[in-house]
Write a protein that holds these residues in place. Sequence first.
Motif, PDB file in Angstrom:
ATOM      1  N   LEU A   7      90.228  43.682  -3.177  1.00  0.00           N
ATOM      2  CA  LEU A   7      89.040  43.822  -2.329  1.00  0.00           C
ATOM      3  C   LEU A   7      89.002  45.192  -1.666  1.00  0.00           C
ATOM      4  O   LEU A   7      87.941  45.817  -1.573  1.00  0.00           O
ATOM      5  N   ALA A   8      90.150  45.660  -1.195  1.00  0.00           N
ATOM      6  CA  ALA A   8      90.230  46.988  -0.576  1.00  0.00           C
ATOM      7  C   ALA A   8      89.830  48.065  -1.581  1.00  0.00           C
ATOM      8  O   ALA A   8      89.113  49.016  -1.236  1.00  0.00           O
ATOM      9  N   LYS A   9      90.258  47.908  -2.805  1.00  0.00           N
ATOM     10  CA  LYS A   9      89.904  48.873  -3.855  1.00  0.00           C
ATOM     11  C   LYS A   9      88.391  48.861  -4.094  1.00  0.00           C
ATOM     12  O   LYS A   9      87.773  49.922  -4.208  1.00  0.00           O
ATOM     13  N   ARG A  10      87.797  47.672  -4.143  1.00  0.00           N
ATOM     14  CA  ARG A  10      86.343  47.572  -4.337  1.00  0.00           C
ATOM     15  C   ARG A  10      85.586  48.206  -3.176  1.00  0.00           C
ATOM     16  O   ARG A  10      84.591  48.909  -3.371  1.00  0.00           O
ATOM     17  N   PHE A  11      86.049  47.944  -1.952  1.00  0.00           N
ATOM     18  CA  PHE A  11      85.406  48.529  -0.776  1.00  0.00           C
ATOM     19  C   PHE A  11      85.495  50.052  -0.823  1.00  0.00           C
ATOM     20  O   PHE A  11      84.511  50.753  -0.593  1.00  0.00           O
ATOM     21  N   LYS A  12      86.678  50.548  -1.135  1.00  0.00           N
ATOM     22  CA  LYS A  12      86.889  51.997  -1.189  1.00  0.00           C
ATOM     23  C   LYS A  12      86.020  52.633  -2.269  1.00  0.00           C
ATOM     24  O   LYS A  12      85.523  53.749  -2.108  1.00  0.00           O
ATOM     25  N   GLU A  13      85.802  51.919  -3.374  1.00  0.00           N
ATOM     26  CA  GLU A  13      84.955  52.437  -4.460  1.00  0.00           C
ATOM     27  C   GLU A  13      83.528  52.692  -3.998  1.00  0.00           C
ATOM     28  O   GLU A  13      82.931  53.696  -4.350  1.00  0.00           O
ATOM     29  N   TRP A  20      82.663  53.128 -10.449  1.00  0.00           N
ATOM     30  CA  TRP A  20      82.645  52.087 -11.463  1.00  0.00           C
ATOM     31  C   TRP A  20      81.336  51.303 -11.489  1.00  0.00           C
ATOM     32  O   TRP A  20      80.746  51.112 -12.539  1.00  0.00           O
ATOM     33  N   ILE A  21      80.845  50.840 -10.363  1.00  0.00           N
ATOM     34  CA  ILE A  21      79.646  49.989 -10.332  1.00  0.00           C
ATOM     35  C   ILE A  21      78.358  50.820 -10.338  1.00  0.00           C
ATOM     36  O   ILE A  21      77.485  50.618 -11.167  1.00  0.00           O
ATOM     37  N   THR A 105      89.803  49.837   4.951  1.00  0.00           N
ATOM     38  CA  THR A 105      90.582  49.751   3.714  1.00  0.00           C
ATOM     39  C   THR A 105      92.050  49.478   4.011  1.00  0.00           C
ATOM     40  O   THR A 105      92.663  48.585   3.411  1.00  0.00           O
ATOM     41  N   THR A 106      92.616  50.222   4.932  1.00  0.00           N
ATOM     42  CA  THR A 106      94.034  50.064   5.283  1.00  0.00           C
ATOM     43  C   THR A 106      94.311  48.670   5.838  1.00  0.00           C
ATOM     44  O   THR A 106      95.281  48.016   5.436  1.00  0.00           O
ATOM     45  N   LEU A 107      93.480  48.220   6.759  1.00  0.00           N
ATOM     46  CA  LEU A 107      93.679  46.894   7.349  1.00  0.00           C
ATOM     47  C   LEU A 107      93.530  45.793   6.307  1.00  0.00           C
ATOM     48  O   LEU A 107      94.272  44.808   6.321  1.00  0.00           O
ATOM     49  N   LEU A 108      92.600  45.960   5.388  1.00  0.00           N
ATOM     50  CA  LEU A 108      92.408  44.975   4.333  1.00  0.00           C
ATOM     51  C   LEU A 108      93.607  44.956   3.380  1.00  0.00           C
ATOM     52  O   LEU A 108      94.064  43.879   2.985  1.00  0.00           O
ATOM     53  N   HIS A 138      76.707  44.375   0.763  1.00  0.00           N
ATOM     54  CA  HIS A 138      75.783  45.028   1.699  1.00  0.00           C
ATOM     55  C   HIS A 138      75.841  46.543   1.524  1.00  0.00           C
ATOM     56  O   HIS A 138      74.809  47.227   1.531  1.00  0.00           O
ATOM     57  N   SER A 139      77.035  47.057   1.338  1.00  0.00           N
ATOM     58  CA  SER A 139      77.211  48.503   1.157  1.00  0.00           C
ATOM     59  C   SER A 139      76.551  48.981  -0.132  1.00  0.00           C
ATOM     60  O   SER A 139      75.882  50.025  -0.140  1.00  0.00           O
ATOM     61  N   TYR A 140      76.714  48.246  -1.223  1.00  0.00           N
ATOM     62  CA  TYR A 140      76.058  48.640  -2.477  1.00  0.00           C
ATOM     63  C   TYR A 140      74.545  48.600  -2.336  1.00  0.00           C
ATOM     64  O   TYR A 140      73.843  49.484  -2.848  1.00  0.00           O
ATOM     65  N   TYR A 141      74.038  47.605  -1.642  1.00  0.00           N
ATOM     66  CA  TYR A 141      72.593  47.489  -1.431  1.00  0.00           C
ATOM     67  C   TYR A 141      72.053  48.747  -0.746  1.00  0.00           C
ATOM     68  O   TYR A 141      71.073  49.354  -1.202  1.00  0.00           O
ATOM     69  N   HIS A 142      72.710  49.154   0.343  1.00  0.00           N
ATOM     70  CA  HIS A 142      72.222  50.325   1.071  1.00  0.00           C
ATOM     71  C   HIS A 142      72.569  51.634   0.374  1.00  0.00           C
ATOM     72  O   HIS A 142      71.841  52.622   0.531  1.00  0.00           O
ATOM     73  N   LEU A 143      73.621  51.662  -0.424  1.00  0.00           N
ATOM     74  CA  LEU A 143      73.903  52.849  -1.236  1.00  0.00           C
ATOM     75  C   LEU A 143      72.736  53.095  -2.194  1.00  0.00           C
ATOM     76  O   LEU A 143      72.302  54.239  -2.369  1.00  0.00           O
ATOM     77  N   GLY A 144      72.230  52.036  -2.781  1.00  0.00           N
ATOM     78  CA  GLY A 144      71.069  52.174  -3.666  1.00  0.00           C
ATOM     79  C   GLY A 144      69.865  52.727  -2.931  1.00  0.00           C
ATOM     80  O   GLY A 144      69.167  53.612  -3.434  1.00  0.00           O
ATOM     81  N   GLN A 145      69.626  52.232  -1.719  1.00  0.00           N
ATOM     82  CA  GLN A 145      68.505  52.743  -0.932  1.00  0.00           C
ATOM     83  C   GLN A 145      68.686  54.229  -0.610  1.00  0.00           C
ATOM     84  O   GLN A 145      67.753  55.025  -0.747  1.00  0.00           O
TER      85      GLN A 145
END
Length: 155
Positions: A7-13, A20-21, A105-108, A138-145
């Motif tokens: 999950l931390a890796k996905r968040f950091k991505e 990747w996505i 990321t670190t805490l996760l 949520h982050s991917y959604y707003h990254l697209g915007q």
Amino acid sequence: MSITSQLAKRFKEVLLKGKWIANTNFKEQLSDVTWEQATTKIDSLNTIAMLTFHIDYYIAGLVNVFEGGDLEIKDKFSFDLPPTESQEQWEALLNKLWSDSEKFTTLLEQMPDSKLDEVFVDEKYGTYLRNIDGMIEHSYYHLGQITLIKKMILS
């Protein structure tokens, strides 16, 4: 690899370094945005600065809980961006996002997998896993915007 590490890796991505996505991430998209561009209003869309603040607001709120604090964020305040009137203020907002994202990321990464099934603050919010997955989505959604608004500003 543990689930929390994945999950931390996905968040950091999506936030800091990955393609990747979406073939991009927040840091890449925002690295060359000026404060004038970040605060440019297009029709009824949120500004890039507003969306940046909005994502960081939630990240910082989850970090606070991860560190043992209370859930202090409220949806109604998630777009309450203070005026951004200089490049320095814009860069401070970006630096806060990068710092909060690194901390998240670190805490996760340090979180035991067993924590993922625990209630996140209150049962109405679901589990830690639901909230972490929600933060990534949520982050991917707003990254697209942000990506689309940036293209509109530059065209």
